[in-house]
Structure formats: C-alpha cells, structure tokens
Write an enzyme that holds these catalytic residues in place. Sequence first.
Site, short mmCIF file in Angstrom:
data_model
loop_
_atom_site.label_atom_id
_atom_site.label_comp_id
_atom_site.label_asym_id
_atom_site.label_seq_id
_atom_site.Cartn_x
_atom_site.Cartn_y
_atom_site.Cartn_z
N SER A 32 76.55 95.79 23.18
CA SER A 32 76.59 94.42 22.70
C SER A 32 77.89 93.80 23.18
O SER A 32 78.92 93.90 22.51
CB SER A 32 76.53 94.41 21.17
OG SER A 32 75.29 94.90 20.75
N LEU A 33 77.85 93.15 24.33
CA LEU A 33 79.08 92.65 24.95
C LEU A 33 79.44 91.26 24.40
O LEU A 33 80.48 91.07 23.80
CB LEU A 33 78.93 92.63 26.47
CG LEU A 33 80.21 92.36 27.23
CD1 LEU A 33 81.26 93.43 26.99
CD2 LEU A 33 79.94 92.23 28.73
N HIS A 34 78.61 90.30 24.67
CA HIS A 34 78.66 88.96 24.05
C HIS A 34 79.84 88.08 24.44
O HIS A 34 79.83 86.88 24.15
CB HIS A 34 78.61 89.03 22.52
CG HIS A 34 77.46 89.81 21.98
ND1 HIS A 34 76.18 89.69 22.48
CD2 HIS A 34 77.38 90.75 20.99
CE1 HIS A 34 75.37 90.50 21.81
NE2 HIS A 34 76.08 91.16 20.92
N CYS A 58 76.22 87.82 13.21
CA CYS A 58 75.15 88.75 12.80
C CYS A 58 74.96 88.72 11.29
O CYS A 58 75.90 88.90 10.53
CB CYS A 58 75.49 90.16 13.26
SG CYS A 58 74.30 91.39 12.68
N ASN A 93 69.69 83.89 17.24
CA ASN A 93 68.75 83.64 16.15
C ASN A 93 69.53 83.16 14.94
O ASN A 93 70.30 83.92 14.36
CB ASN A 93 68.01 84.93 15.77
CG ASN A 93 67.02 85.31 16.83
OD1 ASN A 93 66.17 84.51 17.22
ND2 ASN A 93 67.14 86.53 17.34
N CYS A 139 61.95 98.82 16.46
CA CYS A 139 63.39 98.60 16.28
C CYS A 139 63.78 99.26 14.96
O CYS A 139 63.32 98.85 13.90
CB CYS A 139 63.63 97.09 16.25
SG CYS A 139 65.33 96.64 15.95
N CYS A 157 75.86 97.19 7.48
CA CYS A 157 76.77 97.55 8.58
C CYS A 157 78.18 97.25 8.13
O CYS A 157 78.43 96.21 7.51
CB CYS A 157 76.42 96.73 9.82
SG CYS A 157 77.38 97.21 11.28
N CYS A 175 66.53 89.70 16.24
CA CYS A 175 67.84 90.36 16.26
C CYS A 175 68.81 89.71 15.29
O CYS A 175 68.97 88.51 15.28
CB CYS A 175 68.48 90.24 17.63
SG CYS A 175 67.54 90.95 18.94
N SER A 214 71.85 101.04 20.88
CA SER A 214 72.72 99.88 21.09
C SER A 214 74.00 100.04 20.27
O SER A 214 73.93 100.35 19.08
CB SER A 214 71.98 98.61 20.66
OG SER A 214 72.84 97.49 20.72
N GLU A 221 65.15 97.52 6.90
CA GLU A 221 64.04 96.91 7.60
C GLU A 221 63.80 97.58 8.93
O GLU A 221 64.71 98.11 9.56
CB GLU A 221 64.31 95.41 7.79
CG GLU A 221 64.14 94.68 6.49
CD GLU A 221 64.67 93.27 6.52
OE1 GLU A 221 64.42 92.54 5.55
OE2 GLU A 221 65.35 92.89 7.49
N GLY A 259 72.84 98.31 11.22
CA GLY A 259 73.83 99.38 11.32
C GLY A 259 74.35 99.64 12.71
O GLY A 259 73.80 99.19 13.71
N CYS A 310 80.42 91.45 12.78
CA CYS A 310 80.28 90.53 13.91
C CYS A 310 79.92 89.16 13.34
O CYS A 310 79.03 89.06 12.49
CB CYS A 310 79.21 91.04 14.87
SG CYS A 310 79.60 92.69 15.48
N1 SAH Z 1 75.09 97.50 15.67
C1 SAH Z 1 74.51 97.69 16.93
C2 SAH Z 1 73.00 97.67 16.93
C3 SAH Z 1 72.33 96.68 16.03
S1 SAH Z 1 72.52 94.99 16.43
C4 SAH Z 1 75.03 96.66 17.91
O1 SAH Z 1 75.69 95.72 17.49
O2 SAH Z 1 74.79 96.83 19.10
C5 SAH Z 1 71.32 94.74 17.72
C6 SAH Z 1 71.60 93.57 18.65
O3 SAH Z 1 71.31 92.32 18.03
C7 SAH Z 1 73.04 93.51 19.09
O4 SAH Z 1 73.17 93.23 20.45
C8 SAH Z 1 73.54 92.36 18.27
O5 SAH Z 1 74.69 91.83 18.81
C9 SAH Z 1 72.38 91.42 18.31
N2 SAH Z 1 72.42 90.36 17.30
C10 SAH Z 1 73.00 90.41 16.10
N3 SAH Z 1 72.85 89.24 15.44
C11 SAH Z 1 72.17 88.42 16.27
C12 SAH Z 1 71.67 87.08 16.14
N4 SAH Z 1 71.84 86.37 15.03
N5 SAH Z 1 70.99 86.55 17.19
C13 SAH Z 1 70.76 87.29 18.29
N6 SAH Z 1 71.19 88.56 18.45
C14 SAH Z 1 71.89 89.12 17.46
FE1 SF4 Z 2 76.82 95.59 12.82
FE2 SF4 Z 2 75.63 95.33 15.22
FE3 SF4 Z 2 75.49 93.34 13.38
FE4 SF4 Z 2 77.81 93.86 14.61
S1 SF4 Z 2 75.90 93.13 15.59
S2 SF4 Z 2 77.53 93.49 12.39
S3 SF4 Z 2 77.73 96.09 14.82
S4 SF4 Z 2 74.61 95.38 13.19
#
Ligand code: SAH
Ligand code: SF4
Length: 413
Positions: free
Chosen positions: A268-270, A157, A345, A143, A150, A388, A246, A130, A214, A154
């Site tokens: 992506s710190l979180h 995600c 999200n 994007c 991936c 995201c 990212s 996508e 990814g 996480c």
């Molecule tokens: N894999 C890379 C890039 C893709 S993810 C990474 O993790 O950085 C892009 C961004 O979306 C990242 O910051 C990820 O943590 C965030 N993300 C993933 N799932 C999400 C969700 N359900 N709600 C909000 N942000 C999310």
């Molecule tokens: Fe992969 Fe980024 Fe999603 Fe983590 S947040 S599973 S690294 S796409």
Amino acid sequence: MATASLDNAARVSEPVPPPALQGAPAVESARPSVIGLTRPALKDKLLAIGVPEKEARMRVSQIWHWLYHRGIQDFDEMTNVGKVLRRGLAEAYTLDRPEVTAEQISVDGTRKWLLRMPKTGPHDRGAEIECVYIPDDDRGTLCVSSQVGCTLTCSFCHTGTQRLVRNLTSAEIAAQLVVARDRLGDFPTLGDRESAVLPDGGRLVTNIVFMGMGEPLYNLDNVAAAIDVMSDGEGLTLSRRRITVSTSGVVPEMSALGERTNTMLAISLHAVRDDLRNELVPLNKRYPIADLLQACRDYPGLSNARRITFEYVMLKGVNDSDADARELVRLLRGIPAKINLIPFNPWPGTKYECSSWERIERFSEIVFRAGYASPVRTPRGRDILAACGQLKSETEKLSARARLMLEEGRAGA
Ligand code: SAH
Ligand code: SF4
C-alpha cells in the site's frame, strides 16, 4: 520466528487496543471447533482424545479430506472413519464455523459477510469481522481479514478508526475460506460422492487477498499458518500464487513473509514523498519509502513473472497530480511491478474525496506510458460498504456504553 506484535504496532499510532484484547488467545469452549486448524494442530486434537501416535498421521489425512475437500458439517459423514472415532470426535469437538451474523449481496454480485468469532473471554461477546467475495468473469476473489480492526491509523481508511483490535488466530483466518465455500456452494457436491468435482475443477473462490481488516504482517505467524491450510493440495487447494498479502509496509517482516509463505506481495504505497506518506500511512515514519522499496527489491522470489503490486489510492488534490505519477514510475524503476490505482472509497466522516475520473485516467496514462500495466480497480460492492477500506464491523457502530453492555452479556436485559 518472532513477528511484530500488537504492542509494537500500538507504539506507532493511537489508539492503543484495550489490554484485555491484545492478542488474547481464544478461550476454548466446552467443545472447540476443529475448523481452520493446521495439520499439526489437528493431530494434537486427535492425540488428546486417545488416538495412538502411530495412527495419528493417517487419521489426520482422512479427516483433512472431509473437512477441507468435502466441506462436511457433521462427523458422521466421515464414512471411512470408524464409528468409535467419529463418536469420540463428536464428543470432544465440533465442526462449527464462525457464525454468519449478516450477509449482504451487492447489485454487482459482491457479497459481504459479517462473521462472529468464538469468544475470547467471559466479557467478550465474540469479535466481528468482515469478509468479502468479489466475483469476476475469470476469477472469484475472497478478501479476508487478518485482525479484528487495525492498530495502524491510515488517514483514509475506515478500518483504522475501529477501536477493538486483536489478532485473529490462524484457524479464524482459514475458516473465512471455509465459510465462503459453504455459502457459495463451492465445495465438491456432497450428494454424489464419486463425481464430486466441480466442472473443469472450476471453483468459485480462485484467489485470496489479505486486504480486509488488519495488517497481516503484524500477525505473520497466524497468517502463514492459515496460508498453509488454504493452500494445502489435499484440502482447500488455493495456489500460493493466487494468494496476495497486502501490507502497509512492515519492512522487517517482508522477507519472512516471502520465505515462509511464497505468496504474492502487495504494497500500500499511496504516496511518493515521505512527508505525504507520513500523513496517509503513519507507519511510514518508522519505515520510510526508501527502506520500503529496498525491502521490495529484496523480496524472495521476485521476478517478472512474480511482480509486486503497488496499490495507490486516488485522493483528489492530495496525491493525484501528473508530477506524482511521474515520480511513482521513477521510484519503481527496476522493480518488477504492477500498479493498481484504487479509486478512493468514501466513508462517513472522511476528509478525503476520490479523484475525478479524468484525473485518474490521466494518471493511469502516464504510468502506462512508462511501461506499467495500470489497471484501475473498479470499485465493487459500494452499495454494501464492502469496498476497500470500508470494512468495519457492526460492533464498532454501537456506542461505547452499548458495547459494554453487550460485552457483559446484558444486552436487551
Ligand atoms: N492493512 C493492509 C491490508 C488491508 S487494507 C494494507 O494496508 O495494505 C487493503 C487495501 O485497501 C490497502 O491498499 C488500503 O490502503 C486500501 N484502502 C484502505 N482504505 C481505503 C479506501 N477508503 N478507499 C480505497 N482503498 C482503501
Ligand atoms: Fe490498517 Fe491497512 Fe487500513 Fe492502514 S490501510 S489502517 S494498515 S487496514
């Protein structure tokens, strides 16, 4: 330069991608497409059909302009390329884009395209990824995805729950921008060639973020080559400063990313504690927060004008306390940084909830008082699951059995 492979990635977390799909090279069909190719790859294609070496560079420049500046879809439109070469090109190659199998347009103008990539082998029906376009008043952000699925998992995600995983080729990554420009009418007009510039040079896609499916740093060679194509001044012309990659924190590849691409970095710190980050971003077990932040301090080109964006997803009762906010600003002290608070999200089956609006505002205020701009990323395209972490291709929604049937070409039989 060696980049971390999918094999490495698979050791971090389950599920392991099926061997047949791990980084499988695209099998070239009878007539492969030249869309998305880099200059050197395009040159090889010309040499392969008999263009003399001494002519090849000039031909690449001519063809490049048609492919990436004009966005043509037929070799016959290359009016300054001789008929014989045009015929030779058309006999050997195509200008096919990845197929758009679905387009959804959100009430807020966000567009999501489901793209089917060329097949990678006889049992592959063509992986789907996508790609999302997010229009704003002063910019249009595309994007893009760097992998199908991936390998990292996480916990918040949706993409991480997808089973099919392979690296995208550089052409498949760059082609996402070509498709977006096609669909948005964002190539200079094809009608009147002389006045073929958009008003004020204004383009609809002005920024690229590698925030789709990814982990870009597990596919750095292809990501870097795609960025070369996207940022080429005589073609797609996206400024490198408007391209953000990212990463979830692949520490050993971060300086190579900066050196090779000169793009902006997002992390992506979180979470601000290793125990929690281990859970949210399992890659943290291998590259803990201290190592990650050191790699940020060492990021090539880092300055106040080129800050790193730290993404922080707001998860109710998990990482959203005042103490978390204070620890966040303490950790980032000394690093030119922006902090991007992302409302979580939700997706079907997730155990997390988004923090309340009041909580997000309070968190944001603490960060802001410490001197950081802390924009809260407005959720976009929620109605079409384009926000995201919600990107997940249709293929995955099929049952394993249905997928197998499709892969074997027996669908509907
Ligand atoms: N894999 C890379 C890039 C893709 S993810 C990474 O993790 O950085 C892009 C961004 O979306 C990242 O910051 C990820 O943590 C965030 N993300 C993933 N799932 C999400 C969700 N359900 N709600 C909000 N942000 C999310
Ligand atoms: Fe992969 Fe980024 Fe999603 Fe983590 S947040 S599973 S690294 S796409």
